[in-house]
Design an enzyme around this catalytic site. Structure first.
Site, PDB file in Angstrom:
ATOM      1  N   GLU A   1      88.389 -58.691-121.344  1.00 47.54           N
ATOM      2  CA  GLU A   1      87.311 -59.605-121.120  1.00 47.54           C
ATOM      3  C   GLU A   1      86.682 -58.996-119.906  1.00 47.54           C
ATOM      4  O   GLU A   1      87.293 -58.277-119.224  1.00 47.54           O
ATOM      5  CB  GLU A   1      88.195 -60.877-120.528  1.00 47.54           C
ATOM      6  CG  GLU A   1      87.408 -62.122-120.535  1.00 47.54           C
ATOM      7  CD  GLU A   1      88.304 -63.292-120.374  1.00 47.54           C
ATOM      8  OE1 GLU A   1      88.851 -63.706-121.506  1.00 47.54           O
ATOM      9  OE2 GLU A   1      88.051 -63.896-119.424  1.00 47.54           O
TER      10      GLU A   1
ATOM     11  N   ASP B   1      84.414 -60.517-117.028  1.00 49.80           N
ATOM     12  CA  ASP B   1      83.869 -62.098-116.397  1.00 49.80           C
ATOM     13  C   ASP B   1      83.029 -62.217-115.487  1.00 49.80           C
ATOM     14  O   ASP B   1      82.820 -61.236-114.491  1.00 49.80           O
ATOM     15  CB  ASP B   1      85.199 -62.761-115.790  1.00 49.80           C
ATOM     16  CG  ASP B   1      86.308 -63.081-117.089  1.00 49.80           C
ATOM     17  OD1 ASP B   1      86.069 -63.323-118.201  1.00 49.80           O
ATOM     18  OD2 ASP B   1      87.490 -63.196-116.561  1.00 49.80           O
TER      19      ASP B   1
ATOM     20  N   GLU C   1      81.980 -65.356-113.270  1.00 52.05           N
ATOM     21  CA  GLU C   1      82.206 -66.674-113.341  1.00 52.05           C
ATOM     22  C   GLU C   1      81.584 -66.894-111.610  1.00 52.05           C
ATOM     23  O   GLU C   1      81.832 -66.235-110.751  1.00 52.05           O
ATOM     24  CB  GLU C   1      83.613 -67.055-112.941  1.00 52.05           C
ATOM     25  CG  GLU C   1      84.281 -66.804-114.183  1.00 52.05           C
ATOM     26  CD  GLU C   1      85.939 -66.794-114.274  1.00 52.05           C
ATOM     27  OE1 GLU C   1      86.554 -67.389-115.150  1.00 52.05           O
ATOM     28  OE2 GLU C   1      86.605 -66.238-113.106  1.00 52.05           O
TER      29      GLU C   1
ATOM     30  N   ARG D   1      91.635 -58.104-111.344  1.00 45.80           N
ATOM     31  CA  ARG D   1      90.654 -56.870-111.034  1.00 45.80           C
ATOM     32  C   ARG D   1      89.449 -57.539-110.398  1.00 45.80           C
ATOM     33  O   ARG D   1      88.420 -57.583-110.856  1.00 45.80           O
ATOM     34  CB  ARG D   1      90.317 -55.809-112.101  1.00 45.80           C
ATOM     35  CG  ARG D   1      91.363 -55.176-112.729  1.00 45.80           C
ATOM     36  CD  ARG D   1      90.933 -54.015-113.746  1.00 45.80           C
ATOM     37  NE  ARG D   1      91.993 -53.246-114.345  1.00 45.80           N
ATOM     38  CZ  ARG D   1      92.678 -53.731-115.437  1.00 45.80           C
ATOM     39  NH1 ARG D   1      92.755 -54.616-115.915  1.00 45.80           N
ATOM     40  NH2 ARG D   1      93.745 -52.812-115.787  1.00 45.80           N
TER      41      ARG D   1
ATOM     42  N   TRP E   1      92.798 -72.244-107.673  1.00 48.67           N
ATOM     43  CA  TRP E   1      92.302 -71.194-106.987  1.00 48.67           C
ATOM     44  C   TRP E   1      91.145 -70.966-106.618  1.00 48.67           C
ATOM     45  O   TRP E   1      90.612 -70.518-105.764  1.00 48.67           O
ATOM     46  CB  TRP E   1      92.889 -69.910-107.869  1.00 48.67           C
ATOM     47  CG  TRP E   1      92.288 -69.771-109.294  1.00 48.67           C
ATOM     48  CD1 TRP E   1      92.280 -70.242-110.410  1.00 48.67           C
ATOM     49  CD2 TRP E   1      90.852 -69.040-109.505  1.00 48.67           C
ATOM     50  NE1 TRP E   1      91.361 -70.007-111.364  1.00 48.67           N
ATOM     51  CE2 TRP E   1      90.601 -69.188-110.940  1.00 48.67           C
ATOM     52  CE3 TRP E   1      89.913 -68.384-108.544  1.00 48.67           C
ATOM     53  CZ2 TRP E   1      89.288 -68.738-111.335  1.00 48.67           C
ATOM     54  CZ3 TRP E   1      88.820 -67.916-109.290  1.00 48.67           C
ATOM     55  CH2 TRP E   1      88.550 -68.045-110.566  1.00 48.67           C
TER      56      TRP E   1
ATOM     57  N   GLY F   1      92.123 -75.290-103.683  1.00 48.42           N
ATOM     58  CA  GLY F   1      92.990 -76.669-103.923  1.00 48.42           C
ATOM     59  C   GLY F   1      91.968 -77.811-103.714  1.00 48.42           C
ATOM     60  O   GLY F   1      92.679 -78.932-103.512  1.00 48.42           O
TER      61      GLY F   1
END
Length: 282
Positions: free
Chosen positions: A104, A106, A108, A129, A195, A199
């Site tokens: 994958e 990513d 994000e 990573r 995460w 929170g």
């Protein structure tokens, strides 16, 4: 010329060399190459199918993926991220294989009062990573281009043609590299109140959160069952000029790391670098 082929000037003067990718009219319909996979009632096609809006509310988010799988390519999208206070909202564009031990790549976007761009790379099911940067512009005001170069030599992630992450193939040195599994292109918006948000909970009074995607043409080698190689030099993104950054791109890349990088797993003393051999001499 397509706006995705033009570097967007930012407040900060980044040294950017022209990135020679294919430039074409932005008239590819979403359904030519993609389909909605979940949250169908939270996905809305706009501009005669040349744009899709994904929404997140208490009920659901939404996501899409490419119809085909690819073994290499220069993958791109244009995005405008959800506005308002988007703490706990994650908007994505990424490549992923389907196996249980998946590869994958990513991209994000972690929402909040200020967005973070979070990248991660999985090889054979192992991630950890992560890198994070602060963007040098407001990604909610206008569309910006996000690109992933993936070939046998390197993975490079670009923001408006500025390289912000480089992951070299160091298999010969014993490191892992996503090279053996075909991947699909995916995009999504979803909630994450752990995460990614420290929170903090989503302020649902700000919902619906809406992400917009454009530019659905795909520059990629379709994975073949007949043994055809996606590492062939007949694909322009595999040519020697894409084996490494050129000098101007390297300057721009180092500038981003110096000014905007906020987390790098290779510099985290609380993690074991022994399992990430790519961190050495990088």
């Amino acid at each position: 010329m397509n706006n995705s082929c033009i570097s967007i000037l930012s407040t900060f003067l980044l040294l950017v060399s022209p990135l020679q990718t294919s430039c074409r009219p932005d008239n590819t319909n979403f359904y030519d190459n993609y389909y909605v996979t979940w949250g169908h009632d939270h996905a809305l096609l706009l501009n005669q199918g040349r744009e899709i809006q994904l929404s997140l509310d208490r009920k659901s988010g939404s996501g899409f993926e490419s119809k085909l799988r690819y073994g290499s390519g220069f993958f791109h999208i244009r995005m405008k991220l959800p506005a308002k206070n988007s703490t706990g909202v994650v908007t994505t564009f990424y490549l992923s294989s389907r196996s249980s031990h998946h590869d994958e790549i990513d991209i994000e976007f972690l929402g909040g009062p200020e967005y973070k761009l979070h990248t991660n790379i999985f090889t054979y099911g192992q991630g950890d990573r992560e890198q994070q940067i602060h963007l040098w512009f407001d990604p909610t005001k206008h569309f910006h281009s996000y690109k992933i170069l993936w070939n046998a030599h390197q993975i490079v992630i670009y923001v408006d043609n500025v390289p912000i992450r480089v992951f070299k193939n160091k298999i010969k040195e014993g490191a892992s590299y996503p090279a053996a599994q075909a991947m699909q292109i995916m995009g999504s918006i979803w909630k994450e109140e752990g995460w990614s948000s420290g929170g903090n909970k989503i302020d649902w009074s700000q919902a619906p959160f809406q992400a917009h995607y454009q530019d659905f043409y795909i520059d990629g080698c379709v994975s073949k069952e007949d043994g055809g190689s996606c590492n062939s030099s007949r694909y322009w993104w595999n040519s020697r000029k894409y084996w490494r950054l050129n000098p101007k791109q390297e300057i721009s890349y180092q500038n981003v790391r110096r000014k905007y990088l906020t987390y790098d797993y290779c510099r985290d003393n609380s993690t074991s670098r022994a399992q990430h051999l790519e961190c050495y001499n990088s």
